[in-house]
Scaffold this motif. Structure first.
Motif, PDB file in Angstrom:
ATOM      1  N   ALA A 147       0.824  -1.201   0.000  1.00  0.00           N
ATOM      2  CA  ALA A 147       0.000   0.000   0.000  1.00  0.00           C
ATOM      3  C   ALA A 147       0.865   1.259   0.000  1.00  0.00           C
ATOM      4  O   ALA A 147       0.596   2.219  -0.723  1.00  0.00           O
ATOM      5  N   TYR A 148       1.912   1.239   0.795  1.00  0.00           N
ATOM      6  CA  TYR A 148       2.809   2.385   0.958  1.00  0.00           C
ATOM      7  C   TYR A 148       3.501   2.724  -0.354  1.00  0.00           C
ATOM      8  O   TYR A 148       3.495   3.868  -0.809  1.00  0.00           O
ATOM      9  N   VAL A 149       4.088   1.709  -0.979  1.00  0.00           N
ATOM     10  CA  VAL A 149       4.855   1.927  -2.213  1.00  0.00           C
ATOM     11  C   VAL A 149       3.942   2.398  -3.348  1.00  0.00           C
ATOM     12  O   VAL A 149       4.274   3.325  -4.087  1.00  0.00           O
ATOM     13  N   SER A 150       2.778   1.779  -3.473  1.00  0.00           N
ATOM     14  CA  SER A 150       1.877   2.176  -4.554  1.00  0.00           C
ATOM     15  C   SER A 150       1.292   3.562  -4.300  1.00  0.00           C
ATOM     16  O   SER A 150       1.057   4.335  -5.238  1.00  0.00           O
ATOM     17  N   PHE A 151       1.084   3.903  -3.027  1.00  0.00           N
ATOM     18  CA  PHE A 151       0.489   5.197  -2.712  1.00  0.00           C
ATOM     19  C   PHE A 151       1.455   6.346  -2.974  1.00  0.00           C
ATOM     20  O   PHE A 151       1.031   7.438  -3.360  1.00  0.00           O
ATOM     21  N   ILE A 152       2.746   6.110  -2.780  1.00  0.00           N
ATOM     22  CA  ILE A 152       3.731   7.134  -3.132  1.00  0.00           C
ATOM     23  C   ILE A 152       3.607   7.489  -4.609  1.00  0.00           C
ATOM     24  O   ILE A 152       3.605   8.660  -4.995  1.00  0.00           O
ATOM     25  N   GLN A 153       3.478   6.464  -5.446  1.00  0.00           N
ATOM     26  CA  GLN A 153       3.361   6.702  -6.881  1.00  0.00           C
ATOM     27  C   GLN A 153       2.063   7.438  -7.210  1.00  0.00           C
ATOM     28  O   GLN A 153       2.058   8.363  -8.037  1.00  0.00           O
ATOM     29  N   THR A 154       0.967   7.039  -6.553  1.00  0.00           N
ATOM     30  CA  THR A 154      -0.317   7.703  -6.781  1.00  0.00           C
ATOM     31  C   THR A 154      -0.242   9.186  -6.414  1.00  0.00           C
ATOM     32  O   THR A 154      -0.712  10.058  -7.156  1.00  0.00           O
ATOM     33  N   ALA A 155       0.352   9.472  -5.254  1.00  0.00           N
ATOM     34  CA  ALA A 155       0.475  10.858  -4.807  1.00  0.00           C
ATOM     35  C   ALA A 155       1.381  11.660  -5.737  1.00  0.00           C
ATOM     36  O   ALA A 155       1.126  12.833  -6.020  1.00  0.00           O
ATOM     37  N   LYS A 156       2.445  11.026  -6.203  1.00  0.00           N
ATOM     38  CA  LYS A 156       3.367  11.688  -7.135  1.00  0.00           C
ATOM     39  C   LYS A 156       2.653  12.039  -8.434  1.00  0.00           C
ATOM     40  O   LYS A 156       2.777  13.159  -8.953  1.00  0.00           O
ATOM     41  N   GLU A 157       1.878  11.093  -8.950  1.00  0.00           N
ATOM     42  CA  GLU A 157       1.152  11.324 -10.202  1.00  0.00           C
ATOM     43  C   GLU A 157       0.100  12.410 -10.042  1.00  0.00           C
ATOM     44  O   GLU A 157      -0.271  13.073 -11.026  1.00  0.00           O
ATOM     45  N   ALA A 158      -0.366  12.625  -8.804  1.00  0.00           N
ATOM     46  CA  ALA A 158      -1.351  13.676  -8.540  1.00  0.00           C
ATOM     47  C   ALA A 158      -0.696  15.037  -8.352  1.00  0.00           C
ATOM     48  O   ALA A 158      -1.383  16.025  -8.082  1.00  0.00           O
ATOM     49  N   GLY A 159       0.632  15.091  -8.485  1.00  0.00           N
ATOM     50  CA  GLY A 159       1.336  16.358  -8.404  1.00  0.00           C
ATOM     51  C   GLY A 159       1.706  16.797  -7.006  1.00  0.00           C
ATOM     52  O   GLY A 159       2.084  17.955  -6.793  1.00  0.00           O
ATOM     53  N   LYS A 160       1.609  15.886  -6.035  1.00  0.00           N
ATOM     54  CA  LYS A 160       1.960  16.242  -4.668  1.00  0.00           C
ATOM     55  C   LYS A 160       3.476  16.294  -4.496  1.00  0.00           C
ATOM     56  O   LYS A 160       4.225  15.621  -5.206  1.00  0.00           O
ATOM     57  N   PHE A 161       3.915  17.104  -3.539  1.00  0.00           N
ATOM     58  CA  PHE A 161       5.328  17.176  -3.173  1.00  0.00           C
ATOM     59  C   PHE A 161       5.602  16.001  -2.240  1.00  0.00           C
ATOM     60  O   PHE A 161       5.004  15.890  -1.166  1.00  0.00           O
ATOM     61  N   ILE A 162       6.523  15.115  -2.653  1.00  0.00           N
ATOM     62  CA  ILE A 162       6.780  13.881  -1.914  1.00  0.00           C
ATOM     63  C   ILE A 162       8.078  13.995  -1.124  1.00  0.00           C
ATOM     64  O   ILE A 162       9.147  14.255  -1.687  1.00  0.00           O
ATOM     65  N   SER A 163       7.964  13.786   0.171  1.00  0.00           N
ATOM     66  CA  SER A 163       9.131  13.728   1.060  1.00  0.00           C
ATOM     67  C   SER A 163       9.291  12.295   1.544  1.00  0.00           C
ATOM     68  O   SER A 163       8.296  11.631   1.880  1.00  0.00           O
ATOM     69  N   PHE A 164      10.541  11.811   1.598  1.00  0.00           N
ATOM     70  CA  PHE A 164      10.786  10.424   1.997  1.00  0.00           C
ATOM     71  C   PHE A 164      12.003  10.321   2.895  1.00  0.00           C
ATOM     72  O   PHE A 164      13.056  10.895   2.609  1.00  0.00           O
ATOM     73  N   ASP A 165      11.843   9.610   4.004  1.00  0.00           N
ATOM     74  CA  ASP A 165      12.928   9.297   4.931  1.00  0.00           C
ATOM     75  C   ASP A 165      12.849   7.807   5.214  1.00  0.00           C
ATOM     76  O   ASP A 165      11.871   7.341   5.811  1.00  0.00           O
TER      77      ASP A 165
END
Length: 320
Positions: A147-165
């Motif tokens: 869920a986590y990995v796929s949701f990062i991609q979904t949020a990225k495709e929606a134009g969100k600013f993605i932060s990752f640690d």
């Protein structure tokens, strides 16, 4: 300009710290209960500094889960997306420190592991322009991992600013370091801002020299990379320019949560800008942001306990 709420996703758990000196968990008798979880610390830093944060997580519908929700609410963190699981207990971690500095660690994982795709997609994530993925446990097992990995991609495709640690914890990944590297690379490839420790940079990239590791992350797709170096500051790179931004000298008592406070301070500052992605191209302004975040992280080291130390920041940052 009204700031949007920064959404943080990941584990919320109870840390039971053994307060007996130089004792392993088998012998320990006395424990201190504290709210824990790296993304919880990030949220705490954001709200303490005056920003708005919402936490998406899952805890058990038990006294520990109720304690955690109340702790988040007391920190003015939006807890509307902290879900109560009727079937799994709240995740618990037990830690003691021995004389040689080694940790004795037992992890009883519960509800946080069961955050799933439906939980993520049904949250109010579209209201946030910045989404932080900073869980230490999310990448361990399904359903949360997928869920986590796929949701990062979904949020990225929606134009969100993605932060990752990536928040690597050796206690959790013993014997599975290769799995950690593989799934972390997927997350880095979708990220606008990646924060890693020096150890994480070397483990994930496979390079001994930090500059090579940072370049590896840029090749994977990361826009901007920050490698925290403790008292030496932070190596920051936007793929075109890089430098080490110095920190401030402090008497360090407990570094727990310092990296999370650094991330929270950075995202809080990013959220002041209408387009955080454009800020990443302005290297001088980016260095100013990182300098302030270094001060926040260093200050947290002067108190014991992550969230209690972060709370001490309130009212102390007006001149930063």
């Amino acid at each position: 300009m009204n700031e949007s709420t920064i959404l943080c996703i990941g584990e919320l758990l109870i840390d039971f710290f053994c307060t007996d000196i130089n004792t392993d968990l088998a012998q320990g008798q006395h424990f201190s209960k504290q709210a824990g979880g790296a993304p919880a610390n990030v949220c705490a830093a954001i709200t303490t500094l005056g920003g708005r944060a919402r936490f998406l997580s899952k805890v058990g519908n038990d006294p520990f889960g109720q304690f955690l929700k109340k702790t988040m609410k007391d920190l003015t963190i939006d807890d509307s997306s902290i879900l109560l699981d009727e079937h799994h207990p709240t995740t618990l971690a037990f830690v003691s420190l021995k004389e040689d500095g080694e940790r004795d660690f037992v992890f009883n994982r519960g509800a946080d592991a069961h955050l799933n795709k439906e939980d993520l997609h049904e949250s109010n994530w579209r209201e946030s322009s910045i989404i932080h993925f900073g869980s230490a446990t999310a990448l361990l097992d399904d359903p949360f991992k997928s869920a986590y990995v796929s949701f990062i991609q979904t949020a990225k495709e929606a134009g969100k600013f993605i932060s990752f640690d990536p928040n690597f914890r050796s206690d959790l990944w013993k014997g599975k370091e290769g799995d950690f590297v593989g799934v972390t690379e997927q997350c880095i490839s979708q990220s606008d801002f990646v924060k890693v420790s020096e150890e994480e940079c070397k483990i994930i990239s496979g390079f001994a020299h930090l500059s090579d590791g940072v370049e590896c992350f840029h090749r994977l797709g990361a826009n901007t990379v920050a490698v925290t170096l403790g008292k030496d500051g932070t190596l920051v790179s936007n793929g075109k320019e890089s430098c080490i931004v110095p920190s401030i000298p402090v008497h360090s008592i407990d570094s727990t949560g310092a990296g999370d406070a650094f991330v929270g301070a950075t995202l809080h500052q990013f959220n002041h800008y209408q387009d955080p992605k454009a800020l990443l191209e302005d290297f001088e302004e980016l260095k100013n942001v990182i300098s302030i975040s270094n001060r926040v992280g260093a200050t947290v080291c002067t108190k014991i306990g992550a969230i209690s130390a972060i709370r001490e920041l309130e009212g102390r940052t007006s001149n930063w």
